[in-house]
Design an enzyme around this catalytic site. Sequence first.
Site, PDB file in Angstrom:
ATOM      1  CE  LYS A   1     -10.199  13.551 -17.037  1.00  0.00           C
ATOM      2  NZ  LYS A   1     -11.358  12.736 -17.163  1.00  0.00           N
TER       3      LYS A   1
ATOM      4  CE1 TYR B   1     -15.453  15.796 -14.363  1.00  0.00           C
ATOM      5  CE2 TYR B   1     -14.670  15.038 -12.239  1.00  0.00           C
ATOM      6  CZ  TYR B   1     -15.149  14.768 -13.498  1.00  0.00           C
ATOM      7  OH  TYR B   1     -15.323  13.473 -13.892  1.00  0.00           O
TER       8      TYR B   1
ATOM      9  NE  ARG C   1      -3.195  -0.235   2.943  1.00  0.00           N
ATOM     10  CZ  ARG C   1      -2.948   0.006   4.242  1.00  0.00           C
ATOM     11  NH1 ARG C   1      -2.730   1.229   4.666  1.00  0.00           N
ATOM     12  NH2 ARG C   1      -2.941  -0.987   5.104  1.00  0.00           N
TER      13      ARG C   1
ATOM     14  CG  ASP D   1      -8.737  19.631 -11.463  1.00  0.00           C
ATOM     15  OD1 ASP D   1      -7.850  19.372 -12.297  1.00  0.00           O
ATOM     16  OD2 ASP D   1      -9.813  19.014 -11.401  1.00  0.00           O
TER      17      ASP D   1
HETATM   18  C1  PLP Z   1     -10.817  18.841 -14.747  1.00  0.00           C
HETATM   19  C2  PLP Z   1     -11.061  17.451 -14.252  1.00  0.00           C
HETATM   20  N1  PLP Z   1     -10.656  17.130 -13.025  1.00  0.00           N
HETATM   21  C3  PLP Z   1     -10.856  15.894 -12.528  1.00  0.00           C
HETATM   22  C4  PLP Z   1     -11.474  14.925 -13.260  1.00  0.00           C
HETATM   23  C5  PLP Z   1     -11.706  13.564 -12.655  1.00  0.00           C
HETATM   24  O1  PLP Z   1     -10.809  12.630 -13.122  1.00  0.00           O
HETATM   25  P1  PLP Z   1     -11.189  11.072 -13.112  1.00  0.00           P
HETATM   26  O2  PLP Z   1     -12.150  10.868 -14.221  1.00  0.00           O
HETATM   27  O3  PLP Z   1      -9.867  10.395 -13.302  1.00  0.00           O
HETATM   28  O4  PLP Z   1     -11.784  10.785 -11.773  1.00  0.00           O
HETATM   29  C6  PLP Z   1     -11.902  15.203 -14.553  1.00  0.00           C
HETATM   30  C7  PLP Z   1     -12.588  14.165 -15.376  1.00  0.00           C
HETATM   31  O5  PLP Z   1     -13.189  14.439 -16.392  1.00  0.00           O
HETATM   32  C8  PLP Z   1     -11.702  16.518 -15.061  1.00  0.00           C
HETATM   33  O6  PLP Z   1     -12.125  16.859 -16.288  1.00  0.00           O
END
Ligand code: PLP
Length: 392
Positions: free
Chosen positions: A205, A108, A55, A180
């Site tokens: 992404k 998001y 872990r 983010d």
């Molecule tokens: C800007 C942004 N942050 C976070 C996320 C979340 O990522 P995950 O899909 O890996 O949980 C996304 C997903 O589309 C996103 O567009």
Amino acid sequence: MKKETQIVSVGRDKKWSKGVINPPVFRASTVVFETIEEMRFATKNRTNGEMFYGRRGTPTHFAFQAAIAELEGGVGTALYPSGSAAISGALLSFLKAGDHLLMVDSAYEPTRDLCDKMLKGFGIETTYYDPMIGAGISKLIQPNTKVLFLESPGSITMEVQDVPTLSRIAHQHNITVMLDNTWASPINSRPFEMGVDISIQAATKYIVGHSDVMLGTATANEAHWDQLRENSYLMGQCTSADDVYLASRGLRTLSVRMAQHEQNALKVANWLATRPEVDHIRHPAFDTCPGHEFFERDFSASNGLFSFVLKKGNIKSITAFVENMAHFKMGFSWGGYESLILGVFGIDKLRTATQWDSSKPLIRLHIGLENPDDLIEDLSHAFDRYNQELAD
Ligand SMILES: Cc1ncc(COP(=O)(O)O)c(C=O)c1O
């Protein structure tokens, strides 16, 4: 060292790779020791690249963590099974009952849901703020404000935030700044130089880049690393070595993919800007995008993800637009090599600090690595279907 060179060289310490180019997949739960002394050594150094228990990670993880930390410009990176887990893991590591969180209104959607549906129940109060608020953020700070959360550009609507100003004001009040940073990826902005304390990536992404792995990272500066690492560990956050291996592999081509995504997207966006049906382009490199001046100041490049707003339309005409595309597929997420299209409805219902005019439909595109001329032809047919539907 330039970013392209860094991307190739980061996280390739021989201690993890054992001399091969890509640090191999080390799968592990139990790690065994022959002596008490060995066990003590592993315990003492378990946060410092020594194998202790699965872990806590294996050399596959340590190599990737070192790579992301260096690219983002922080001191340590915690790994999570998705970008959303990285967001919740970072927030829950720094918030407790009675605390106040400042969350950007263009976050998001699942980030917003986390605040409204879970953090609220834990006694953590959220105030949403206008992504363009800048220095006005000081008016929203309360004595119990502990975290200021940014997402720049914002999801779907793409507002670019004034990160240095927001960070400076937050720090005057001892508030932790989280960003983010997924759109920039670890190569197109310098979050820690802008005052961010924790930079989050949905590695799902562009880092993974092939739409086949879910993964998240949160990278902290010196002052925040111990707390982020330990609290995430206590919450049991860990990731599969196979997924991390694929992310490490994807990372090596990040700079070439990003450059091509950017070039293709700019070609498509410039063509869209000439279409009479388009109200405006929400691409940070366009001056029609709120916060474009901060994009110019704080980012070194863009990528394949942007939105555009149509002058008019309804569900039927937008459906005619997005269905039956030859190359664009409908799907959530972005950052893979393929083009995606989303007709986005109901944005006004996701806003509380700002207003959104939903009478003008918004379409979000992720421009992949196809030839952009094929994508433009595909969009041109989409406009024909949309116009036909509006005329009927
Ligand atoms: C800007 C942004 N942050 C976070 C996320 C979340 O990522 P995950 O899909 O890996 O949980 C996304 C997903 O589309 C996103 O567009």
